[in-house]
Structures are given as C-alpha cells and as structure tokens.
Design an enzyme around this catalytic site. Sequence first.
Site, PDB file in Angstrom:
ATOM      1  CE1 TYR A   1      -3.651  -1.723   5.414  1.00 34.50           C
ATOM      2  CE2 TYR A   1      -3.384   0.515   4.589  1.00 34.50           C
ATOM      3  CZ  TYR A   1      -3.580  -0.837   4.353  1.00 34.50           C
ATOM      4  OH  TYR A   1      -3.713  -1.297   3.068  1.00 34.50           O
TER       5      TYR A   1
ATOM      6  CB  THR B   1      -0.922   0.023   1.231  1.00 34.36           C
ATOM      7  OG1 THR B   1      -1.564   1.292   1.334  1.00 34.36           O
ATOM      8  CG2 THR B   1      -0.142  -0.218   2.521  1.00 34.36           C
TER       9      THR B   1
END
Length: 325
Positions: A157, A135
């Site tokens: 995250y 990501t």
Amino acid sequence: MYFFNGNEANLMKILVTGAAGFIGSHLTERLHAMGHEVIGLDNFNPYYDVALKRANAAVLKSAGIKIYDLDLRDKNSLTALPEGIEYVFHCAAQPGIASTCSFQDYLTNNLIATHQLVDHLEETTAIKMFVNIGTSSIYGRDVYCDEEQMAKPISNYGVTKLSAEQLVLSRSRIGTLMACSLRLYSVYGSRERPDKMFSQLINCGLQGTVFPLFEGSLQHKRSFTHISDIVDGIVSVINKEKDCNGEVINLGTDKEYSTQDGIQMVEKLLNTSIAIEKKPARCGDQLRTKAVITKAQRLLDYQPTTTLEQGVQEQIDWCKKLQRN
C-alpha cells in the site's frame, strides 16, 4: 477551516475520485455545501461491503450530486467524464494492508489508475489544481517527521501510494499540471471502513463481540484525526494553489494516542468492556505515526480542533443510527 465567500467567480466544477468511500463522500458533501459543482467518481470496489458505498452514494445523489460508476483502470471509461473539470481531488485508492489484496490490486488501483487519470486530464482539459490524497504510510515504520523525511514504506500500500504521489508531482515539476499531495494520518469518524480500528471497536462494544487485536499493537501510537478536521485541511488548498503547487503536506492532529487509549475511549463512551482476542502481528503495520503539521499550519492555516472523545462520540452516534436502520 475554509470559508466560502459567496463570490460566484470562485465556484468551480470539481471532480472527486473515490467519492463513495469514507473520505471521498465527506469531501464531496463539503465541496457541494460550499457551492461548487461537484462530480463524483467511484468504481465500487468490493474490498469491503459495496452496500455501504452505495449508501454513501445515495446520500450524495439525494443532494443532487452526479456519481459516475467508473473504473480509472479502464482508460476508455474516462471519456464518459464531463468536460470543463477545473479541480480534482483524487481520493480513489486500494486501501489498507489486508492480506486478501494482491500486489496487483495495489499496483493497478493506486499507480496505474492515477497515471491514466492524469494523462486523460492533461489531454482533455485545463486543470487549475490536482490534489492527490496520500498517506502517512509512505513514511515507513516509525513516523514522527516533517515532509522532508525520506520515504521508507513497508507495505505494498505504502509503496504504490508513494509511486502514485510522485507520478502526480512529476507533472508539477515539468510544468504540465498544478498539483500537490496531502499525506493523511489515521482518519476516523462516521462512514469509516468496517475493517478500521474504531469501526471494529464500536461494533464489538455495541454487539458484545470480540475485538481482534494484532500482537504487539496495543502500544502502537497514532495521530487519530477526525474526518471533519481532515476535510477542513483538504478544502483549504482552494485559493492557495500557487503556495501548494509541487508540495507534499501532512494533514493530521499533532496529538498522539496509543491503541490502548482508543480502546479505553470507546469503552468509556459505551460504558462497557470489550473482550480482546489476540491475533498474529500484521506484516507492514506501523509502530508510530505522529503528524508534524507545521507546513499545513503555515500554508493552509490548518488547525484541527476535534478531540478524540468528540470524534469517537460522533462515530458511535453514526454507528448506532446505522444499526437502527
């Protein structure tokens, strides 16, 4: 876009983790359509409505794709996987920056699960390539850089996805696994998670409800990238293993849009106005993520082509169909 040439020698047994999720389900469908034997794995995490994931899994099963209901955090459960897996696309993760998720959720689902999967595969089978789905959140608050930029994640995250990525790449460095990591940018389209921006905007527009806008986010900028273009890039790794081994590669569009642009596009296509309710700013939210895709263009011949209008219209059509059913 990767075109399968029909040569039986290129057919492989491929494992997709997180196969019932947004990106995983689209990727699994594409690989199956290319002629590969695809095995899906998902733990049906209740981060959002499990019924949506079950519906995705049902579509895959109807195409003859086997979906295993397994949790990568349970090492013993991995013994249920079939032998002979040759390729892995690792999509499974605890996503987002929701306040309802604890650090333990991110740690176990993103890092521990990845560690156990890699260990299991190294012990049981010879993998041609392990593709980690990463990501752009890894980069940090203001992202407009190539893959050499130092990672500065600002959320649990991002921190745990970076750790998982580096764990996978460490196996490539020591020569026990061929592996790469693809850092995705702001993916949207049909089957998108209901907590994501376009899902919420479209549902608010269709139902006449209020869209929650986090303080300061109207001018946040993103490389909104349609799922079809993302999947094009992911499958393009196939047959380019030597070039991609050990690499981090950005996948997104090099176009940049603000949150306001996204709102206006949905309003335009739905021919409606969406009411806004301001919410406090979210900790860990990025200010800008614009993809630099020079490496993907060079290594994968990656060329995203879907315009924002085309992509949002595709998602609107899917949402309308979902509501009718």
